[in-house]
Motif scaffolding. Structure first.
Motif, PDB file in Angstrom:
ATOM      1  N   SER A  25       0.829  -1.208   0.000  1.00  0.00           N
ATOM      2  CA  SER A  25       0.000   0.000   0.000  1.00  0.00           C
ATOM      3  C   SER A  25       0.864   1.258   0.000  1.00  0.00           C
ATOM      4  CB  SER A  25      -0.976   0.011   1.175  1.00  0.00           C
ATOM      5  OG  SER A  25      -0.288   0.075   2.395  1.00  0.00           O
ATOM      6  N   ASN A  26       1.978   1.262   0.705  1.00  0.00           N
ATOM      7  CA  ASN A  26       2.876   2.422   0.690  1.00  0.00           C
ATOM      8  C   ASN A  26       3.530   2.616  -0.662  1.00  0.00           C
ATOM      9  OD1 ASN A  26       2.412   3.371   3.199  1.00  0.00           O
ATOM     10  ND2 ASN A  26       4.285   2.580   4.122  1.00  0.00           N
ATOM     11  N   SER A  27       3.940   1.538  -1.318  1.00  0.00           N
ATOM     12  CA  SER A  27       4.589   1.689  -2.614  1.00  0.00           C
ATOM     13  C   SER A  27       3.594   2.180  -3.651  1.00  0.00           C
ATOM     14  CB  SER A  27       5.222   0.372  -3.062  1.00  0.00           C
ATOM     15  OG  SER A  27       4.242  -0.587  -3.347  1.00  0.00           O
ATOM     16  N   GLN A  28       2.335   1.778  -3.564  1.00  0.00           N
ATOM     17  CA  GLN A  28       1.326   2.255  -4.504  1.00  0.00           C
ATOM     18  C   GLN A  28       1.074   3.742  -4.304  1.00  0.00           C
ATOM     19  OE1 GLN A  28      -1.937  -0.410  -3.762  1.00  0.00           O
ATOM     20  NE2 GLN A  28      -1.232  -1.870  -5.286  1.00  0.00           N
ATOM     21  N   GLU A  29       1.039   4.202  -3.063  1.00  0.00           N
ATOM     22  CA  GLU A  29       0.817   5.616  -2.797  1.00  0.00           C
ATOM     23  C   GLU A  29       1.956   6.459  -3.339  1.00  0.00           C
ATOM     24  OE1 GLU A  29      -0.045   6.488   1.296  1.00  0.00           O
ATOM     25  OE2 GLU A  29      -1.437   4.822   1.403  1.00  0.00           O
ATOM     26  N   LYS A  30       3.184   6.015  -3.161  1.00  0.00           N
ATOM     27  CA  LYS A  30       4.343   6.783  -3.591  1.00  0.00           C
ATOM     28  C   LYS A  30       4.403   6.885  -5.107  1.00  0.00           C
ATOM     29  CE  LYS A  30       7.128   5.634   0.422  1.00  0.00           C
ATOM     30  NZ  LYS A  30       8.193   4.792   0.935  1.00  0.00           N
ATOM     31  N   ASN A  31       3.992   5.820  -5.821  1.00  0.00           N
ATOM     32  CA  ASN A  31       4.099   5.794  -7.268  1.00  0.00           C
ATOM     33  C   ASN A  31       2.862   6.340  -7.958  1.00  0.00           C
ATOM     34  OD1 ASN A  31       6.636   4.643  -7.115  1.00  0.00           O
ATOM     35  ND2 ASN A  31       5.841   2.571  -7.042  1.00  0.00           N
ATOM     36  N   SER A  32       1.849   6.669  -7.234  1.00  0.00           N
ATOM     37  CA  SER A  32       0.619   7.125  -7.853  1.00  0.00           C
ATOM     38  C   SER A  32       0.769   8.544  -8.380  1.00  0.00           C
ATOM     39  CB  SER A  32      -0.545   7.064  -6.856  1.00  0.00           C
ATOM     40  OG  SER A  32      -1.714   7.521  -7.488  1.00  0.00           O
ATOM     41  N   ILE A  33       0.500   8.697  -9.659  1.00  0.00           N
ATOM     42  CA  ILE A  33       0.549  10.021 -10.278  1.00  0.00           C
ATOM     43  C   ILE A  33      -0.848  10.579 -10.466  1.00  0.00           C
ATOM     44  CG2 ILE A  33       2.750   9.636 -11.447  1.00  0.00           C
ATOM     45  CD1 ILE A  33       1.004   9.105 -14.011  1.00  0.00           C
ATOM     46  N   TRP A  34      -1.855   9.822 -10.067  1.00  0.00           N
ATOM     47  CA  TRP A  34      -3.241  10.179 -10.377  1.00  0.00           C
ATOM     48  C   TRP A  34      -3.930  10.886  -9.218  1.00  0.00           C
ATOM     49  CZ3 TRP A  34      -4.644   9.837 -15.254  1.00  0.00           C
ATOM     50  CH2 TRP A  34      -3.917   8.989 -16.083  1.00  0.00           C
ATOM     51  N   LEU A  35      -4.501  12.018  -9.519  1.00  0.00           N
ATOM     52  CA  LEU A  35      -5.398  12.707  -8.592  1.00  0.00           C
ATOM     53  C   LEU A  35      -6.824  12.377  -9.012  1.00  0.00           C
ATOM     54  CD1 LEU A  35      -3.706  16.241  -8.525  1.00  0.00           C
ATOM     55  CD2 LEU A  35      -3.473  14.424  -6.842  1.00  0.00           C
ATOM     56  N   THR A  36      -7.761  12.549  -8.097  1.00  0.00           N
ATOM     57  CA  THR A  36      -9.179  12.387  -8.434  1.00  0.00           C
ATOM     58  C   THR A  36      -9.959  13.654  -8.142  1.00  0.00           C
ATOM     59  OG1 THR A  36      -9.610  11.412  -6.262  1.00  0.00           O
ATOM     60  CG2 THR A  36      -9.175   9.877  -8.079  1.00  0.00           C
ATOM     61  N   ASP A 100     -17.772   8.180  -3.863  1.00  0.00           N
ATOM     62  CA  ASP A 100     -18.530   9.079  -2.993  1.00  0.00           C
ATOM     63  C   ASP A 100     -19.284  10.093  -3.854  1.00  0.00           C
ATOM     64  OD1 ASP A 100     -17.152  11.920  -2.798  1.00  0.00           O
ATOM     65  OD2 ASP A 100     -15.533  10.447  -2.799  1.00  0.00           O
ATOM     66  N   GLU A 101     -20.364  10.637  -3.316  1.00  0.00           N
ATOM     67  CA  GLU A 101     -21.267  11.476  -4.110  1.00  0.00           C
ATOM     68  C   GLU A 101     -20.602  12.755  -4.609  1.00  0.00           C
ATOM     69  OE1 GLU A 101     -23.952  13.817  -0.865  1.00  0.00           O
ATOM     70  OE2 GLU A 101     -24.306  11.654  -1.029  1.00  0.00           O
ATOM     71  N   ASN A 102     -19.646  13.314  -3.873  1.00  0.00           N
ATOM     72  CA  ASN A 102     -18.942  14.513  -4.347  1.00  0.00           C
ATOM     73  C   ASN A 102     -18.106  14.208  -5.583  1.00  0.00           C
ATOM     74  OD1 ASN A 102     -19.982  16.114  -2.281  1.00  0.00           O
ATOM     75  ND2 ASN A 102     -18.278  15.648  -0.919  1.00  0.00           N
ATOM     76  N   THR A 103     -17.441  13.056  -5.589  1.00  0.00           N
ATOM     77  CA  THR A 103     -16.639  12.651  -6.741  1.00  0.00           C
ATOM     78  C   THR A 103     -17.531  12.396  -7.943  1.00  0.00           C
ATOM     79  OG1 THR A 103     -14.951  11.703  -5.296  1.00  0.00           O
ATOM     80  CG2 THR A 103     -14.966  10.954  -7.583  1.00  0.00           C
ATOM     81  N   VAL A 104     -18.653  11.721  -7.725  1.00  0.00           N
ATOM     82  CA  VAL A 104     -19.599  11.462  -8.817  1.00  0.00           C
ATOM     83  C   VAL A 104     -20.087  12.775  -9.415  1.00  0.00           C
ATOM     84  CG1 VAL A 104     -21.886  10.523  -9.380  1.00  0.00           C
ATOM     85  CG2 VAL A 104     -20.310   9.199  -7.941  1.00  0.00           C
ATOM     86  N   ALA A 105     -20.474  13.721  -8.573  1.00  0.00           N
ATOM     87  CA  ALA A 105     -20.973  15.018  -9.051  1.00  0.00           C
ATOM     88  C   ALA A 105     -19.885  15.771  -9.817  1.00  0.00           C
ATOM     89  CB  ALA A 105     -21.483  15.851  -7.882  1.00  0.00           C
ATOM     90  N   GLN A 106     -18.676  15.792  -9.275  1.00  0.00           N
ATOM     91  CA  GLN A 106     -17.558  16.458  -9.951  1.00  0.00           C
ATOM     92  C   GLN A 106     -17.314  15.830 -11.329  1.00  0.00           C
ATOM     93  OE1 GLN A 106     -13.161  16.772  -8.428  1.00  0.00           O
ATOM     94  NE2 GLN A 106     -13.423  14.890  -9.613  1.00  0.00           N
ATOM     95  N   ASN A 107     -17.251  14.488 -11.381  1.00  0.00           N
ATOM     96  CA  ASN A 107     -16.965  13.797 -12.636  1.00  0.00           C
ATOM     97  C   ASN A 107     -18.059  14.044 -13.673  1.00  0.00           C
ATOM     98  OD1 ASN A 107     -14.783  12.921 -11.182  1.00  0.00           O
ATOM     99  ND2 ASN A 107     -15.295  10.748 -11.283  1.00  0.00           N
ATOM    100  N   GLN A 108     -19.308  14.047 -13.243  1.00  0.00           N
ATOM    101  CA  GLN A 108     -20.420  14.300 -14.166  1.00  0.00           C
ATOM    102  C   GLN A 108     -20.376  15.732 -14.697  1.00  0.00           C
ATOM    103  OE1 GLN A 108     -23.772  13.124 -11.751  1.00  0.00           O
ATOM    104  NE2 GLN A 108     -23.727  11.019 -12.525  1.00  0.00           N
ATOM    105  N   GLN A 109     -20.050  16.680 -13.833  1.00  0.00           N
ATOM    106  CA  GLN A 109     -19.954  18.074 -14.254  1.00  0.00           C
ATOM    107  C   GLN A 109     -18.856  18.244 -15.310  1.00  0.00           C
ATOM    108  OE1 GLN A 109     -18.880  20.849 -11.157  1.00  0.00           O
ATOM    109  NE2 GLN A 109     -19.493  22.616 -12.372  1.00  0.00           N
TER     110      GLN A 109
END
Length: 162
Positions: A25-36, A100-109
Motif C-alpha cells: 500500500s505504501n509503494s502504490q501511494e508513492k508511485n501514484s501520479i493520479w489525482l481524483t 462518494d457522491e462529491n466525486t460522482v458530481a464532480q466527474n459528471q460536471q
C-alpha cells in the motif's frame, strides 16, 4: 509444546501478511501520479505551470480503458513523463465500484463541460484563473487510446503540449 509452536507460527504468518500489505500500500501511494480531485489538480497546475490531463474512464467495465492503462499509463516510461510534464486526473465512471457522491458530481460536471460521450477520452487542458476567481480551461487537445504503447501515446499527447 506443539500448541505454542502453532500459536507462534500463526503470529509470524499474520505479522508477515500485515507487513506485506503495508509495503504494497505504501509503494502504490508513492508511485501514484493520479489525482481524483479537480481542485487539487488545478492548484498544482497553477503552482507548477503544468497542464492537466483529464482521463475519463470506466475503470471496471471499459475494455479500451483497461487496455490503455495496461499498455500506457502503468508503464514506467509514461509515469516518468507524466511526473515531469503534466498533472494527471482520473475521472472515473464505474458500474460496480461505488464512488462518494462529491466525486460522482464532480466527474459528471466535467463530463458535461468537455462533452465526453465515449471512453476512454483524454483532454489536455490548461486552467486559467479569471479575475472573479473562476476557472476557465484552455483546451489544448483531445485523444484516447493510441496503438503502440507508451512511447506512441506520449508522442501523440506532446503534439498538444508543444
Amino acid at each position: 509444546m506443539v500448541f505454542t509452536k502453532k500459536i507462534k507460527m500463526k503470529k509470524i504468518i499474520i505479522l508477515t501478511i500485515f507487513s506485506l500489505f503495508f509495503l504494497i500500500s505504501n509503494s502504490q501511494e508513492k508511485n501514484s501520479i493520479w489525482l481524483t480531485n479537480i481542485d487539487q489538480a488545478i492548484a498544482q497546475s497553477i503552482e507548477t505551470d503544468k497542464p492537466i490531463m483529464l482521463f475519463f474512464t470506466g475503470s471496471d467495465w471499459c475494455g479500451w480503458c483497461k487496455r490503455l492503462v495496461k499498455e500506457v499509463f502503468d508503464q514506467k516510461e509514461f509515469t516518468d513523463w507524466a511526473e515531469e510534464n503534466i498533472i494527471s486526473v482520473e475521472l472515473d465512471f464505474p458500474k460496480r465500484t461505488k464512488l462518494d457522491e462529491n466525486t460522482v458530481a464532480q466527474n459528471q460536471q466535467l463530463q458535461r463541460l468537455f462533452s465526453v460521450q465515449g471512453y476512454p477520452t483524454i483532454w489536455l487542458v490548461k486552467p486559467e484563473l479569471k479575475e472573479d476567481n473562476k476557472i476557465n480551461f484552455e483546451k489544448l487537445g483531445k485523444t484516447g487510446y493510441v496503438r503502440g504503447g507508451a512511447k506512441n501515446w506520449i508522442l501523440s499527447a506532446e503534439q498538444f503540449l508543444n
